[in-house]
Design a protein around this motif. Structure first.
Motif, mmCIF file in Angstrom:
data_model
loop_
_atom_site.group_PDB
_atom_site.id
_atom_site.type_symbol
_atom_site.label_atom_id
_atom_site.label_comp_id
_atom_site.label_asym_id
_atom_site.label_seq_id
_atom_site.Cartn_x
_atom_site.Cartn_y
_atom_site.Cartn_z
ATOM 1 N N MET A 1 4.462 -11.625 1.314
ATOM 2 C CA MET A 1 4.956 -10.541 2.166
ATOM 3 C C MET A 1 5.155 -10.995 3.614
ATOM 4 N N GLU A 2 4.296 -11.956 4.048
ATOM 5 C CA GLU A 2 4.433 -12.430 5.417
ATOM 6 C C GLU A 2 5.748 -13.191 5.616
ATOM 7 N N ILE A 3 6.144 -13.923 4.580
ATOM 8 C CA ILE A 3 7.378 -14.707 4.688
ATOM 9 C C ILE A 3 8.594 -13.787 4.774
ATOM 10 N N HIS A 4 8.549 -12.687 4.041
ATOM 11 C CA HIS A 4 9.701 -11.778 3.965
ATOM 12 C C HIS A 4 9.397 -10.444 4.674
ATOM 13 N N GLU A 5 8.778 -10.525 5.846
ATOM 14 C CA GLU A 5 8.380 -9.297 6.536
ATOM 15 C C GLU A 5 9.568 -8.485 7.034
ATOM 16 N N GLN A 6 10.749 -9.078 7.115
ATOM 17 C CA GLN A 6 11.930 -8.333 7.551
ATOM 18 C C GLN A 6 12.542 -7.506 6.425
ATOM 19 N N SER A 7 12.157 -7.781 5.180
ATOM 20 C CA SER A 7 12.730 -7.079 4.026
ATOM 21 C C SER A 7 11.910 -5.833 3.704
ATOM 22 N N ALA A 8 12.481 -4.660 3.986
ATOM 23 C CA ALA A 8 11.772 -3.412 3.703
ATOM 24 C C ALA A 8 11.525 -3.255 2.203
ATOM 25 N N GLU A 9 12.478 -3.688 1.399
ATOM 26 C CA GLU A 9 12.341 -3.552 -0.051
ATOM 27 C C GLU A 9 11.142 -4.348 -0.564
ATOM 28 N N LEU A 10 11.010 -5.593 -0.117
ATOM 29 C CA LEU A 10 9.891 -6.430 -0.558
ATOM 30 C C LEU A 10 8.561 -5.921 0.002
ATOM 31 N N GLN A 11 8.583 -5.413 1.222
ATOM 32 C CA GLN A 11 7.360 -4.858 1.807
ATOM 33 C C GLN A 11 6.900 -3.622 1.028
ATOM 34 N N ALA A 12 7.854 -2.796 0.619
ATOM 35 C CA ALA A 12 7.519 -1.618 -0.186
ATOM 36 C C ALA A 12 6.907 -2.031 -1.521
ATOM 37 N N PRO A 35 -10.167 -4.978 0.150
ATOM 38 C CA PRO A 35 -9.677 -3.858 0.973
ATOM 39 C C PRO A 35 -9.222 -4.314 2.358
ATOM 40 N N ASP A 36 -9.993 -5.208 3.004
ATOM 41 C CA ASP A 36 -9.629 -5.680 4.339
ATOM 42 C C ASP A 36 -8.288 -6.401 4.325
ATOM 43 N N GLN A 37 -8.117 -7.287 3.369
ATOM 44 C CA GLN A 37 -6.871 -8.047 3.277
ATOM 45 C C GLN A 37 -5.697 -7.140 2.941
ATOM 46 N N GLY A 38 -5.923 -6.221 2.018
ATOM 47 C CA GLY A 38 -4.863 -5.295 1.629
ATOM 48 C C GLY A 38 -4.434 -4.408 2.776
ATOM 49 N N LEU A 39 -5.415 -3.887 3.547
ATOM 50 C CA LEU A 39 -5.088 -3.023 4.683
ATOM 51 C C LEU A 39 -4.312 -3.783 5.748
ATOM 52 N N ALA A 40 -4.679 -5.017 5.998
ATOM 53 C CA ALA A 40 -3.971 -5.805 7.002
ATOM 54 C C ALA A 40 -2.498 -5.934 6.660
ATOM 55 N N VAL A 41 -2.215 -6.161 5.392
ATOM 56 C CA VAL A 41 -0.820 -6.294 4.944
ATOM 57 C C VAL A 41 -0.090 -4.953 5.045
ATOM 58 N N VAL A 42 -0.756 -3.871 4.611
ATOM 59 C CA VAL A 42 -0.135 -2.544 4.639
ATOM 60 C C VAL A 42 0.128 -2.096 6.072
ATOM 61 N N PHE A 43 -0.835 -2.299 6.963
ATOM 62 C CA PHE A 43 -0.646 -1.913 8.364
ATOM 63 C C PHE A 43 0.558 -2.629 8.974
ATOM 64 N N LYS A 44 0.664 -3.908 8.666
ATOM 65 C CA LYS A 44 1.767 -4.692 9.216
ATOM 66 C C LYS A 44 3.108 -4.192 8.695
ATOM 67 N N LEU A 46 3.810 -1.122 7.639
ATOM 68 C CA LEU A 46 4.106 0.193 8.213
ATOM 69 C C LEU A 46 4.561 0.079 9.658
ATOM 70 N N LYS A 47 3.959 -0.825 10.403
ATOM 71 C CA LYS A 47 4.382 -1.001 11.795
ATOM 72 C C LYS A 47 5.806 -1.540 11.881
ATOM 73 N N LYS A 48 6.121 -2.441 10.963
ATOM 74 C CA LYS A 48 7.438 -3.075 10.980
ATOM 75 C C LYS A 48 8.517 -2.160 10.421
ATOM 76 N N HIS A 49 8.156 -1.325 9.459
ATOM 77 C CA HIS A 49 9.169 -0.526 8.753
ATOM 78 C C HIS A 49 8.758 0.957 8.681
ATOM 79 N N SER A 50 8.286 1.500 9.795
ATOM 80 C CA SER A 50 7.860 2.907 9.798
ATOM 81 C C SER A 50 9.026 3.872 9.626
ATOM 82 N N ASP A 51 10.245 3.370 9.747
ATOM 83 C CA ASP A 51 11.427 4.219 9.572
ATOM 84 C C ASP A 51 12.015 4.104 8.161
#
Length: 396
Positions: A1-12, A35-44, A46-51
């Motif tokens: 997910m970090e590599i493709h953080e610009q892709s909303a589809e992959l982040q979803a 949980p900690d690792q999962g939340l870090a990814v989810v937070f990132k 949501l911040k990047k693709h909150s729209d």
């Protein structure tokens, strides 16, 4: 997910995978770091693709799932950032196509966070879940599912023991009433909306920090009318009947002096729920509480209106049934005895009607069954004495 953080589809898709992984199967072990690792990814994400509605929907669902773990992830308790993040995502959803499922998942996550009182002040603060809920119900045509979820979040906060106490979480009265009134205006026929609305309204009325008759009686009356309409629409729904009667009772006791049309509507609702549930202890207790609150708050003029409605005879019906019913019936009997005492037994016509309906026999049975309950015995004796007292001038 970090590599493709610009892709909303992959982040979803990644948020969905984390959600499924954290949900797991009953008894399936979850490592402490997950949980900690999962939340870090989810937070990132949501911040990047909150729209993006898909990212918001799946990210919020993942947060809700992780928040329901026991023990909860530390980042989800007492952390304003996660509440603000969900609130910001909700604003984007509202300003766009209003994806109902995205809003449902946002409020589902906020409801899971509301399980912890450390989050309550962030939920009620501006911006936060409360602000988002207000914005939602004031849109033109909100969907019922998000509205119900939004109310559930605020109801969860209102149920907390620290609400209304000094230093505790404060739910603003004016905005709280707006939330209730607007929600009921849209969906007064939906129990999933009505029941949490009742919880919020009762909490606002009982709040010690906001006690006393409200200066904005019109707002309270509008909310009361919404609840009465909900009861009349679904008198057979036990949960709606109990919740609405309790909320209306607390409102009359603490905030509004009912009169005129409002009293007539409340007594009509009382009659409807009592006829629909003549043998349900929870409904009878709540309805008699409402009956007593209306009579006590309204005074002599209201008492006469209540008597003319025929409602007192239904209180006698409660006395007759539960004086013989087995089980823990003392709470409902206390409410019913108090209601019959407040109705005005000093009036010969009222006392005569109550007497003919069988109240004395029911009261005597209560005395014989519960001699150890001092409060109930005292109230019952007072009611019985008033009913059987001969009118002045007849004992000659």
């Amino acid at each position: 997910m970090e590599i493709h953080e610009q892709s909303a589809e992959l982040q979803a898709m990644g948020c969905s995978a984390i959600d499924n992984l954290m949900g797991g199967q009953p008894g399936e072990p979850i490592t402490a770091k997950m949980p900690d690792q999962g939340l870090a990814v989810v937070f990132k994400a949501l911040k990047k693709h909150s729209d993006d509605a898909a990212v918001v929907r799946r990210g919020a669902s993942a947060i809700a799932t992780i928040a329901q773990q026991n023990p909860p992830a530390p980042q989800l308790v007492g952390n304003s950032d996660v509440v603000d993040l969900l609130g910001q995502a909700g604003k984007y959803v509202l300003s766009g196509k209003q994806d109902a499922q995205a809003l449902v998942q946002i409020f589902r996550a906020l409801e899971a966070l509301a399980e912890y009182k450390e989050n309550h002040r962030f939920i009620v603060a501006d911006p936060g879940a409360f602000t988002l809920a207000l914005s939602l119900v004031q849109t033109q045509s909100p969907r019922p599912a998000p509205v119900a979820r939004a109310l559930a979040v605020i109801a969860k906060v209102c149920e907390s023991e620290d609400v209304g106490k000094t230093g505790g979480t404060e739910v603003p009265e004016a905005d709280g009433l707006t939330l209730v009134t607007k929600s009921l205006g849209h969906y007064w026929n939906h129990p999933s909306v009505v029941i949490p609305a009742c919880t919020i309204m009762a909490a606002l009325a009982k709040s010690s920090s906001q006690a006393g008759k409200s200066s904005d009686g019109d707002s309270w009356r509008q909310a009361m009318c919404g609840l009465i309409k909900a009861v009349k629409a679904r008198p057979a729904d036990v949960a709606v009947a109990v919740s609405a009667c309790v909320a209306l009772a607390w409102t009359c006791e603490r905030k509004v002096k009912p009169n005129g049309v409002l009293v007539g509507d409340m007594m009509a609702a009382f009659v409807m729920v009592m006829r629909a549930h003549p043998r349900d202890a929870d409904v009878a207790e709540a309805a008699c509480f409402m009956f007593s609150a209306v009579v006590k708050a309204g005074g002599d003029e209201v008492r006469g209106q209540v008597i003319r409605s025929g409602a007192p005879l239904l209180v006698v019906m409660v006395l007759r049934h539960f004086s013989e019913e087995q089980g823990d019936v003392q709470p409902v009997l206390r409410r019913a005895v108090n209601a019959i005492r407040l109705v005005g037994l000093e009036d010969p016509a009222t006392a005569g009607a109550v007497k003919l309906a069988g109240a004395p026999d029911a009261l005597k049975k209560i005395l014989s069954r519960f001699p150890e309950s001092q409060g109930l015995v005292k109230a019952t004796n007072a009611a019985l004495e008033a009913i059987e007292k001969e009118p002045a001038g007849q004992n000659t």
